[in-house]
Design a protein around this motif. Structure first.
Motif, PDB file in Angstrom:
ATOM      1  N   ASN A  38       0.907  -1.217  -0.138  1.00  0.00           N
ATOM      2  CA  ASN A  38      -0.077   0.158  -0.021  1.00  0.00           C
ATOM      3  C   ASN A  38       0.904   1.205  -0.082  1.00  0.00           C
ATOM      4  O   ASN A  38       0.511   2.318  -0.630  1.00  0.00           O
ATOM      5  N   SER A  39       1.901   1.233   0.736  1.00  0.00           N
ATOM      6  CA  SER A  39       2.923   2.358   0.706  1.00  0.00           C
ATOM      7  C   SER A  39       3.568   2.562  -0.680  1.00  0.00           C
ATOM      8  O   SER A  39       3.962   3.623  -1.205  1.00  0.00           O
ATOM      9  N   ALA A  40       3.922   1.504  -1.133  1.00  0.00           N
ATOM     10  CA  ALA A  40       4.390   1.402  -2.348  1.00  0.00           C
ATOM     11  C   ALA A  40       3.609   1.896  -3.430  1.00  0.00           C
ATOM     12  O   ALA A  40       4.008   2.748  -4.209  1.00  0.00           O
ATOM     13  N   ASN A  41       2.278   1.658  -3.488  1.00  0.00           N
ATOM     14  CA  ASN A  41       1.382   2.209  -4.396  1.00  0.00           C
ATOM     15  C   ASN A  41       1.118   3.716  -4.358  1.00  0.00           C
ATOM     16  O   ASN A  41       1.075   4.411  -5.397  1.00  0.00           O
ATOM     17  N   GLU A  42       1.503   4.384  -3.197  1.00  0.00           N
ATOM     18  CA  GLU A  42       1.294   5.713  -2.878  1.00  0.00           C
ATOM     19  C   GLU A  42       2.320   6.284  -3.834  1.00  0.00           C
ATOM     20  O   GLU A  42       2.100   7.382  -4.164  1.00  0.00           O
ATOM     21  N   ILE A  43       3.645   5.815  -3.911  1.00  0.00           N
ATOM     22  CA  ILE A  43       4.508   6.546  -4.567  1.00  0.00           C
ATOM     23  C   ILE A  43       4.132   6.543  -6.152  1.00  0.00           C
ATOM     24  O   ILE A  43       4.298   7.654  -6.963  1.00  0.00           O
ATOM     25  N   ASP A  96      12.146 -11.079   1.558  1.00  0.00           N
ATOM     26  CA  ASP A  96      13.215 -10.770   0.812  1.00  0.00           C
ATOM     27  C   ASP A  96      12.821  -9.925  -0.495  1.00  0.00           C
ATOM     28  O   ASP A  96      13.777  -8.970  -0.861  1.00  0.00           O
ATOM     29  N   VAL A  97      11.899 -10.139  -0.806  1.00  0.00           N
ATOM     30  CA  VAL A  97      11.193  -9.276  -1.954  1.00  0.00           C
ATOM     31  C   VAL A  97      10.892  -8.011  -1.491  1.00  0.00           C
ATOM     32  O   VAL A  97      11.624  -6.868  -2.197  1.00  0.00           O
ATOM     33  N   SER A  98      10.381  -7.877  -0.391  1.00  0.00           N
ATOM     34  CA  SER A  98      10.260  -6.581   0.119  1.00  0.00           C
ATOM     35  C   SER A  98      11.749  -5.793   0.420  1.00  0.00           C
ATOM     36  O   SER A  98      11.989  -4.419   0.159  1.00  0.00           O
ATOM     37  N   GLU A  99      12.579  -6.418   1.032  1.00  0.00           N
ATOM     38  CA  GLU A  99      14.089  -5.990   1.426  1.00  0.00           C
ATOM     39  C   GLU A  99      14.715  -5.586  -0.075  1.00  0.00           C
ATOM     40  O   GLU A  99      15.405  -4.667   0.100  1.00  0.00           O
ATOM     41  N   MET A 100      14.621  -6.423  -0.958  1.00  0.00           N
ATOM     42  CA  MET A 100      15.406  -5.990  -2.186  1.00  0.00           C
ATOM     43  C   MET A 100      14.719  -4.818  -2.538  1.00  0.00           C
ATOM     44  O   MET A 100      15.484  -3.784  -3.278  1.00  0.00           O
ATOM     45  N   TYR A 101      13.518  -4.435  -2.560  1.00  0.00           N
ATOM     46  CA  TYR A 101      12.709  -3.343  -3.111  1.00  0.00           C
ATOM     47  C   TYR A 101      13.209  -2.060  -2.428  1.00  0.00           C
ATOM     48  O   TYR A 101      13.731  -1.385  -2.781  1.00  0.00           O
ATOM     49  N   VAL A 102      12.969  -2.326  -1.119  1.00  0.00           N
ATOM     50  CA  VAL A 102      13.362  -1.140   0.022  1.00  0.00           C
ATOM     51  C   VAL A 102      14.840  -0.648  -0.248  1.00  0.00           C
ATOM     52  O   VAL A 102      15.339   0.638  -0.457  1.00  0.00           O
ATOM     53  N   ALA A 116      12.634  11.887 -12.100  1.00  0.00           N
ATOM     54  CA  ALA A 116      11.361  11.543 -11.419  1.00  0.00           C
ATOM     55  C   ALA A 116      10.644  10.664 -12.004  1.00  0.00           C
ATOM     56  O   ALA A 116       9.845   9.790 -11.444  1.00  0.00           O
ATOM     57  N   GLN A 117      10.195  10.961 -13.250  1.00  0.00           N
ATOM     58  CA  GLN A 117       9.256  10.145 -14.004  1.00  0.00           C
ATOM     59  C   GLN A 117       9.785   8.648 -14.085  1.00  0.00           C
ATOM     60  O   GLN A 117       9.047   7.815 -14.011  1.00  0.00           O
ATOM     61  N   GLU A 118      10.873   8.476 -14.313  1.00  0.00           N
ATOM     62  CA  GLU A 118      11.552   7.323 -14.581  1.00  0.00           C
ATOM     63  C   GLU A 118      11.436   6.428 -13.079  1.00  0.00           C
ATOM     64  O   GLU A 118      11.188   5.200 -12.996  1.00  0.00           O
ATOM     65  N   LEU A 119      11.862   7.140 -11.964  1.00  0.00           N
ATOM     66  CA  LEU A 119      11.662   6.815 -10.607  1.00  0.00           C
ATOM     67  C   LEU A 119      10.134   6.096 -10.355  1.00  0.00           C
ATOM     68  O   LEU A 119       9.905   5.163  -9.762  1.00  0.00           O
ATOM     69  N   THR A 120       9.187   6.911 -10.870  1.00  0.00           N
ATOM     70  CA  THR A 120       7.910   6.603 -10.799  1.00  0.00           C
ATOM     71  C   THR A 120       7.459   5.315 -11.400  1.00  0.00           C
ATOM     72  O   THR A 120       6.978   4.195 -10.828  1.00  0.00           O
ATOM     73  N   ALA A 121       8.165   5.189 -12.684  1.00  0.00           N
ATOM     74  CA  ALA A 121       7.830   3.881 -13.456  1.00  0.00           C
ATOM     75  C   ALA A 121       8.536   2.742 -12.870  1.00  0.00           C
ATOM     76  O   ALA A 121       8.040   1.690 -12.835  1.00  0.00           O
ATOM     77  N   ALA A 123       8.964   2.485  -9.541  1.00  0.00           N
ATOM     78  CA  ALA A 123       8.170   2.198  -8.320  1.00  0.00           C
ATOM     79  C   ALA A 123       6.924   1.341  -8.970  1.00  0.00           C
ATOM     80  O   ALA A 123       6.496   0.411  -8.227  1.00  0.00           O
ATOM     81  N   ASN A 124       6.287   1.730  -9.947  1.00  0.00           N
ATOM     82  CA  ASN A 124       5.349   0.983 -10.697  1.00  0.00           C
ATOM     83  C   ASN A 124       5.603  -0.318 -10.906  1.00  0.00           C
ATOM     84  O   ASN A 124       4.774  -1.412 -10.623  1.00  0.00           O
ATOM     85  N   GLY A 125       6.421  -0.693 -11.569  1.00  0.00           N
ATOM     86  CA  GLY A 125       7.180  -2.162 -11.571  1.00  0.00           C
ATOM     87  C   GLY A 125       7.326  -2.976 -10.487  1.00  0.00           C
ATOM     88  O   GLY A 125       6.938  -4.247 -10.270  1.00  0.00           O
ATOM     89  N   TYR A 126       7.986  -2.212  -9.431  1.00  0.00           N
ATOM     90  CA  TYR A 126       8.207  -2.810  -7.987  1.00  0.00           C
ATOM     91  C   TYR A 126       6.737  -3.124  -7.626  1.00  0.00           C
ATOM     92  O   TYR A 126       6.282  -4.217  -6.929  1.00  0.00           O
ATOM     93  N   SER A 127       5.811  -2.215  -7.739  1.00  0.00           N
ATOM     94  CA  SER A 127       4.641  -2.370  -6.904  1.00  0.00           C
ATOM     95  C   SER A 127       3.653  -3.515  -7.664  1.00  0.00           C
ATOM     96  O   SER A 127       3.139  -4.328  -7.119  1.00  0.00           O
TER      97      SER A 127
END
Length: 210
Positions: A38-43, A96-102, A116-121, A123-127
Motif C-alpha cells: 500500500n505504501s509502495a502504491n502511494e509512490i 526478501d522481495v520487500s527487502e530488495m525493493y526497499v 522523477a518520471q523514471e523513478l515513478t515508472a 516504482a510502478n514495476g516494483y508495485s
C-alpha cells in the motif's frame, strides 16, 4: 494427528509470539506485506517530483523496518517438519522481495541517472511484483489456517508447494528487474565516464548487475 501438528506449526510461523522482547508485536506477514504494498502504491499514485517520491518512500521504509524484527526471528526458527519449513521459506522469500525493493529503490532515489518520471515508472514495476507476491502470501495464509475439511493433507501440501514455487519465481523476477534498472544507470554513467559512482552506490566490486 499429522494434519493437526502441521497446521499448528504453520499458524505459529504465520504469527510468531514474542520470545526475545516483551514489547515485540505479533506480526501477520500477509498484513505486513500488504502494508508495504500500500505504501509502495502511494509512490505510483501521488509522486510527481523526486521530493514526493522520497517522502512516500520513507513511509515504505517505515513499514518494512517495523516488520524486519519479525523476519529476523522467523529466520531463527529451526527444526521444523518439512511442510512447515516450506511455509517458512515462502514467507521469508516475500520478506526478501520487500527487502530488495526497499534497499535498492532507496539507492535509486540517490542516483542522478534517474529522473522523477523514471523513478515513478520503476516504482510502478516494483508495485506490480510486490502485489503478486502479497496475493500469493494471502493465499498461503488462507490454506494453512483454514479449517475447511474439504482439503486433505496431500491437497494442502500441493497448494503450499505451488505457492512456494510461484513466490520463488517472483523473487527471481524482482532480482532481475532490480539488476536491469541498475544496468541502465551503469550504462548512462559509463557514457559520462562516471561508472565508478554507480558501482560505489549499488554494490561491491564483486557484484555484477549487468
Amino acid at each position: 494427528m499429522k494434519n493437526s501438528i502441521i497446521t499448528t506449526v504453520m499458524i505459529i510461523l504465520l504469527a510468531i509470539t514474542p520470545f526475545a522482547k516483551a514489547q515485540f508485536v505479533v506480526t501477520d506477514p500477509a498484513n505486513l506485506a500488504s502494508g508495504i504494498l500500500n505504501s509502495a502504491n502511494e509512490i505510483v499514485q501521488t509522486s510527481s517530483t523526486v521530493s514526493n517520491v522520497v517522502k512516500n518512500f520513507n513511509e515504505v521504509k517505515k513499514v518494512y523496518e517495523q516488520g524486519k524484527e519479525y523476519y529476523d526471528k522467523l529466520k531463527a526458527v529451526n527444526n521444523l517438519v518439512k511442510d512447515a519449513r516450506k511455509v517458512q521459506q515462502t514467507v521469508l522469500l516475500v520478506g526478501d522481495v520487500s527487502e530488495m525493493y526497499v534497499n535498492n529503490f532507496g539507492k535509486m532515489l540517490n542516483d542522478p541517472n534517474f529522473n522523477a518520471q523514471e523513478l515513478t515508472a520503476i516504482a510502478n514495476g516494483y508495485s506490480t511484483l510486490l502485489n503478486e507476491s502479497t496475493e500469493l502470501l494471502k493465499e498461503l495464509k488462507q490454506i494453512v489456517t483454514s479449517t475447511n475439511l474439504s482439503l486433505n493433507d496431500k491437497e494442502r501440501m500441493e497448494i503450499i508447494d505451488r505457492v512456494y514455487k510461484e513466490v520463488k519465481d517472483y523473487h527471481n523476477l524482482v532480482r532481475y528487474y532490480t539488476n536491469k534498472n541498475i544496468s541502465v544507470s551503469y550504462l548512462r554513467a559509463k557514457k559520462q565516464n562516471n561508472a565508478q559512482r554507480v558501482l560505489n552506490l549499488y554494490g561491491t566490486v564483486n557484484q555484477k548487475y549487468w
